[in-house]
Scaffold this active site. Structure first.
Site, PDB file in Angstrom:
ATOM      1  N   GLU A  32      14.703  45.964   2.385  1.00 27.20           N
ATOM      2  CA  GLU A  32      15.939  45.176   2.517  1.00 27.20           C
ATOM      3  C   GLU A  32      17.155  46.051   2.229  1.00 27.20           C
ATOM      4  O   GLU A  32      18.149  46.038   2.949  1.00 27.20           O
ATOM      5  CB  GLU A  32      15.904  43.996   1.541  1.00 27.20           C
ATOM      6  N   HIS A  76      17.776  42.381  -8.811  1.00 23.45           N
ATOM      7  CA  HIS A  76      17.446  41.938  -7.450  1.00 23.45           C
ATOM      8  C   HIS A  76      15.925  41.817  -7.276  1.00 23.45           C
ATOM      9  O   HIS A  76      15.410  40.825  -6.749  1.00 23.45           O
ATOM     10  CB  HIS A  76      18.052  42.941  -6.460  1.00 23.45           C
ATOM     11  N   GLU A 105      14.776  38.886  -9.222  1.00 25.59           N
ATOM     12  CA  GLU A 105      15.077  37.633  -8.509  1.00 25.59           C
ATOM     13  C   GLU A 105      13.977  37.317  -7.481  1.00 25.59           C
ATOM     14  O   GLU A 105      13.559  36.176  -7.319  1.00 25.59           O
ATOM     15  CB  GLU A 105      16.445  37.751  -7.834  1.00 25.59           C
ATOM     16  N   HIS A 106      13.485  38.353  -6.789  1.00 25.14           N
ATOM     17  CA  HIS A 106      12.381  38.147  -5.845  1.00 25.14           C
ATOM     18  C   HIS A 106      11.076  37.808  -6.583  1.00 25.14           C
ATOM     19  O   HIS A 106      10.326  36.936  -6.155  1.00 25.14           O
ATOM     20  CB  HIS A 106      12.135  39.435  -5.032  1.00 25.14           C
TER      21      HIS A 106
END
Length: 1027
Positions: free
Chosen positions: A203, A102, A105-106
């Protein structure tokens, strides 16, 4: 909702749409015919064609290829759709909870070799006419999709995406910003305490404040404990700070390789061009590797297991004493067996969908809980599928009872099977799904095939839905007990079953805060003085990089001159049916007919308004005519694509204090079922059932639970709605229909021991709303079917004519706007708008304390309506402020998941999403206005904001929705074109001008709302209303 796929972390980065002529396309033949010219074995740009298959159900030709050198897999779906899509997905299989896929991915989207500027992803949102740009992290793959209608734009975005995925910079500073870092609370003050910061860190704190999400995550981790599904791919907040920059780079090196990649393209652009670009810009630079990313099957348990987890209590729960969840989850077969997956998915629907399903009857109707558990039904998002069934909103003492009911229901299904009519209704639903055309069909396909293809299943087989339907019918014909035997095998005799319960813990949040504090202290105590000095200096370095004006000239961009100067016109015809005005719009709807009706609320007494959303949600689910609610649900599934009613509040396009209020009826059907669909509507108008209090209670509980669950996911929407409440008459109404006021009202209704008073209210509302005198209709269908549709609509109107009652409007100030803008006022049918000439906007600041560790912040300012000359400037301004100021301050520096500004309904609205800050964000909103007024932006900034706005203005519209903007709000193509010209004409002067005139401190009337954790600053400030 996380029902479909348990743990896909949907990036709410941006969803935008746009329409545009391509720069290169062959027009001679259709895309599907051109693709048929390829032959298996043919070599094209380093790829070999493996197979070419027509898929008539979906009007496409599939071309499957493999890259010779790296083994990368490729699927192209050629279809006559100009909204072209590209996606690359990589199998990412983490083995710990640090959230490495994750955070990666950012971070890959923060700059690459060819495009080293910071954050090319967000910058491209304003340099392109994309209809979609995003990235997703699932449990076992990461996907990077985009779509656009412009050929040149497709090449630009493909170049940026390929470089980001395969050649990212992965700078340490970007890892700190996007992942996690230790930093001084105030980065400029070395004496301020050290805290955890980072976009993904915040997040995931937000994601884990959502009880449904917490439950689904635990369920997956505990049902598949032995490999990658046993960890949190998105990152467990307290494990995220264990990830190092080195580990991030290593994960990229081992997972982001073409040999571990699957490429998918869709649409009417030529395949060769895509292959050539992908080969030249990425694949030619790699050699084949053998990626070690395959997911082994989960070893099967020899006996069922039980487990328990806790969550935070829900202040909005319909019943505070019933907040437990219990669910049984079964491990099923491998998802690469396409037909077995199709069968189990159908079987799941038969077991749980709608009031005729066995589990609905045994679990929902006895009112033991409020709704099915947040994870329910078939889930094919993991290598081996699962099926879950259970309840939420139940009492702890009912645990054993629920377990017994589940076991008994399975026994009953094995004994009695399913009615044939229910199976037919489900197959009818599949037929409709194949015929209905959405604007994001390419994205739907990419998501549909992702999981199966990820584990080396055949994606083409998955697209041949008719083959599966035919095979399914044959299997039932050959063996009438086909489905019952599946239930016996997968449920009754399956020892790999997990029973997971969840209960609220009053100290849950406190424990989380304490655990984070302990983790922090442990990190801080290990630091020397020079480490702390280093952290301070790195914090300043990051701040300085974040504050620098970025040079984005390396990125490709479209120009404002690439935007079409005029809009494509949507012709509509006005007519009447039984004296009711009708708008007819001929469209290529693929054998479907779409019906809408707007029914005015002008005669409804004010005290009934709060009940309107409840009325809308239950009126199509209580039974009607000779049908009880079960038969009604069955007929809707057999004969329609769905029938629904929703509230509709439309501000006038030229006057802020004028609006139309109503409810919108919507339904669709296959052409052959038109008479049946209108017959169902006639029964709802003429004889809806309002006599079953037990049924109403079930619907009320489900509705209240759904609203309560939605707050942690859509908190920014609730904050924006509340902030707008006191600024316009529509704001007030939208808060009543869809804001926190409605959530609290539904909670009160759900708590009532006796619902007879509510039952008595429903027919009163029905008399005012379902009245043909207060109604206008719209029909979208093919030209061949339109006269038949008009005839059926005429019959419907004569069938419901007895509901005509001339009632007086509650308010006397009514303005009529002709439905045909070219007609003389008063000469034809009209929309009847409420005017509030004496409306006085007022300032209000509202705070809702919530059991979340993060905030949702919004500020709204009253400005001007759609046709006002300044509206276009405010529209461009909101996009420019978002991209050039708010994104950097709220997300990059502030650590929130998102934030920005938008314009609509006469309001200029600021918002932030999953934000660690509260009152500080309000001052960021104000500083953004100062930034504009100082004129610190360039012509390039304005042009990019224009591209961004036009990509939304020109977003593709499905045939079913063509003409709907005009039908609902009266905005004609001529008004749209005038607005378009004003957008093109916006200048730097007009931006500075509107910022000063509407957004400056002295000029504005604003509303503010925050949803978030307990806040002492706000509590001590008397200007806030604390709810």
């Amino acid at each position: 909702m996380f029902r479909q796929s348990k743990t896909v972390i949907q990036k709410l980065r941006n969803l935008r749409f746009q329409g545009q002529n391509p720069s290169w396309r062959f027009r001679s033949t259709s895309a599907t015919e051109r693709a048929l010219q390829y032959q298996a074995g043919q070599k094209i740009h380093g790829f070999t064609v493996k197979e070419v298959v027509t898929v008539p159900d979906l009007f496409l030709t599939a071309v499957k290829l493999t890259h010779d050198n790296t083994g990368a897999q490729y699927l192209h779906a050629a279809r006559d759709d100009k909204n072209n899509l590209f996606s690359v997905q990589l199998r990412t299989t983490p083995m710990d909870n640090t959230g490495v896929p994750h955070i990666l991915e950012h971070t890959v989207l923060c700059g690459s070799e060819k495009y080293p500027c910071r954050d090319p992803f967000f910058k491209m949102l304003n340099r392109s006419l994309s209809t979609f740009m995003n990235a997703f992290t699932a449990s076992d793959f990461t996907m990077y999709p985009f779509s656009t209608q412009n050929g040149k734009d497709f090449q630009n975005l493909l170049s940026v995406y390929l470089d980001a995925v395969f050649f990212p910079c992965l700078r340490e500073l970007d890892f700190w910003q996007e992942g996690w870092r230790l930093e001084n609370e105030d980065p400029t003050d070395p004496t301020s305490p050290l805290v955890f910061k980072g976009v993904v860190f915040n997040e995931m704190k937000g994601a884990f404040s959502d009880n449904e999400r917490v439950y689904s995550q635990h369920l997956q981790n505990k049902l598949y404990p032995d490999h990658t599904y046993g960890v949190v791919s998105g990152g467990e907040p307290l494990a995220i700070p264990d990830l190092s920059w080195e580990q991030l780079k290593h994960f990229h090196a081992t997972h982001y390789h073409p040999s571990n990649a699957r490429f998918f393209t869709y649409g009417d652009l030529p395949l060769e061009q895509h292959l050539k670009q992908i080969q030249e810009e990425a694949l030619s630079k790699f050699e084949r590797t053998e990626p070690d990313t395959a997911v082994p099957n989960q070893p099967h348990w020899d006996r069922p297991r039980e487990d328990h987890v806790t969550c935070s209590p829900d202040a909005m729960a319909p019943d505070a004493a019933k907040q437990n969840t219990l669910c049984m989850s079964y491990l099923l077969g491998d998802i690469t067996d396409t037909f077995e997956g199709f069968t189990l998915s159908l079987l799941s629907s038969l077991m749980i969908s709608g009031p005729n399903s066995p589990f609905y009857k045994t679990l929902i109707e006895p009112k033991i809980g409020t709704d099915f558990s947040s994870v329910v039904g078939y889930d094919g998002s993991t290598k081996e599928a699962s099926f879950s069934i259970g309840l939420q909103g139940m009492a702890e003492e009912d645990t054993e009872k629920v377990k017994q009911i589940i076991v008994q229901t399975i026994d009953e299904i094995i004994a009695y099977g399913f009615e044939e009519e229910r199976i037919e209704a489900l197959l009818h639903k599949i037929e409709i799904q194949m015929k209905h055309q959405s604007t994001s069909f390419g994205l739907s396909l990419a998501s549909y095939i992702a999981s199966c293809w990820n584990h080396d299943g055949d994606p083409v087989q998955l697209l041949k839905i008719s083959d599966s339907v035919a095979q399914f019918r044959q299997a039932l014909k050959d063996n009438p007990r086909f489905l019952q035997e599946k239930v016996l095998h997968y449920f009754k005799d399956n020892t790999h079953r997990l029973t997971l319960s969840m209960s609220p813990d009053e100290a849950y949040l406190e424990k989380q805060v304490k655990a984070e504090e302990e983790k922090l202290q442990k990190k801080v105590q290990a630091l020397s003085e020079s480490d702390k000095k280093d952290i301070y200096e790195k914090g300043l370095e990051l701040l300085s990089v974040q504050s620098k004006i970025q040079d984005a000239s390396c990125l490709p961009a479209l120009n404002v001159s690439d935007i079409e100067p005029t809009i494509a016109v949507t012709p509509v015809e006005m007519g009447t049916a039984g004296g009711v005005p009708v708008q007819y719009c001929e469209q290529p709807t693929n054998g479907m007919v779409y019906f809408r009706a707007m029914c005015s609320l002008n005669t409804l007494p004010e005290d009934l308004k709060l009940y309107v959303p409840l009325f809308c949600s239950v009126i199509t689910k209580m039974g009607c005519g000779g049908l009880d609610y079960r038969q009604q649900a069955q007929q809707m599934e057999l004969k329609t694509g769905g029938m629904s009613i929703s509230t509709s509040v439309n501000p006038d396009y030229s006057n802020m204090d004028m609006y139309e209020q109503g409810v919108l009826l919507s339904s669709s059907c296959l052409e052959r079922n038109l008479p049946d669909m209108f017959h169902l509507w006639s029964d709802i108008f003429n004889s809806p059932h309002f006599d079953d209090e037990e049924r109403l209670r079930v619907l009320v509980m489900m509705s209240a639970q759904e609203l309560a669950n939605g707050i942690s996911y859509s908190g920014h929407m609730y904050a924006m709605t509340r902030a707008a409440r006191s600024l316009t008459p529509t704001g007030e109404l939208q808060e009543i229909f869809g804001g926190m006021e409605q959530v609290k009202f539904m909670k009160r209704i759900a708590e009532m021991p006796d619902l007879t008073q509510v039952l008595r209210t429903l027919p009163r509302i029905k008399r005012h709303i379902l009245n043909p005198l207060n109604m206008r209709c719209a029909v979208n269908s093919t030209p061949q079917k339109m006269s038949d549709a008009a005839g059926q609509l005429d019959n419907f109107m004569s069938n419901v004519a007895s509901n005509k009652k001339d009632r007086k409007p509650v308010r006397s100030d009514i303005t009529e706007r002709p439905l045909d803008p070219l007609a003389a006022p008063g000469s034809g049918p009209s929309r009847k708008l409420i005017t509030e000439p004496n409306f006085k906007p007022c300032q209000m600041k509202t705070f809702f304390p919530m059991p979340f560790p993060i905030n949702f912040v919004s500020e709204c300012i009253r400005t001007v309506p759609f046709t006002h000359e300044d509206y276009a400037s405010l529209n461009i301004l909101s996009r420019m402020m978002t991209a050039k100021y708010l994104h950097g301050e709220i997300r990059e520096k502030g650590g929130a998941y998102g934030g920005g500004a938008r314009v609509g309904g006469g309001l200029f609205t600021f918002y932030s999403y999953r934000d660690p800050n509260s009152v500080q964000t309000l001052s960021t909103f104000r500083k953004s206005v100062d930034w504009v007024r100082l004129g610190q932006f360039t012509q390039q900034d304005i042009d990019e904001a224009k591209l961004s706005v036009f990509s939304a203005v020109d977003s593709p519209v499905a045939p079913s929705n063509k003409g709907m903007g005009r039908f609902l709000s009266g905005i004609t193509d001529e008004l749209k074109q005038a607005h378009r010209e004003r957008l093109f004409a916006v200048t730097d002067k007009s931006l500075v001008n509107v910022a000063g005139r509407y957004l400056g401190i002295g000029q504005r009337t604003c509303g503010v709302a925050i949803l978030g954790p307990e806040n002492d600053t706000i509590k001590k400030d008397p200007s806030w209303v604390v709810k």
